[in-house]
Design a protein around this motif. Sequence first.
Motif: not given
Length: 273
Positions: A23-42
Amino acid sequence: MNLGLTDKVVLITGAAGHAGSIGETMLQALADEGAIPAIIDRNARGFGYVENLKDRGIDAHFAQTDVTDPVQIEKSVNEIIDKYGRIDVVINNVGVNDGAGLDASYEEFMQSLKLNLVSYFLVVKHALPKLIESKGNILNIGSKVALTGQGGTSGYAAAKGGVLALTREWANDLIKHEIRVNALIIAESWTPAYDNWIKTLPNPEETLAGIRKTIPYQGRMTRPEEISDSALFLISERSGHTTGQYVFVDGGYVHLDRALLGQQEEAQSISEA
């Protein structure tokens, strides 16, 4: 590669794991691609991740959420909608192989389903109106356990089987809205959680070597970056005519002939000679 994800609001669950988790790896990759990550996690770790992204000039949002609680899920999805006004992609990434087997209580089994399956349904249910507006897409992260079984994990296996069923059901149901739905299936991936688990075993190095030998391609575990790269491709318009698919990123673990394992050892011996 520019995947066209710039400024896309990507709701991703389970992205506040330890650094190096899927999940964290996908988060960083999304940010690198210019996306806006909106995270739901406990896990409150998500607040730190978002602050780090904002320090880099990247917009992101974290809604701390127990995804076994329907009320919290609805509140968090609405919080994201209120902030951004849209949702372009949902990545359902939550998954905990919790060992709720046949000896588990009813409550433990149901808790596993709530975490690993019901959360997927609820996130999509509440995000759906905005996905319809954006003609977005959904990616469900699945597991080989849904197809191979594992033993001792009835809750997780049932949930992940349900995830695959929902993927096909939603692909059919939402095609009229031009919403694509796919599942990405992983097997043995080297993550911090896997590292922690292997260290609890009596002979961790020997066990790990045995596991690697069961993976046909290159005799190694899948890297989180390889999973992330495939995930981002699937949610991008580069994959614009792909829906209802189960995409395996597993080094051939599920499908390839086990006879290859002997050939792999032979090739390794030749290369070392």
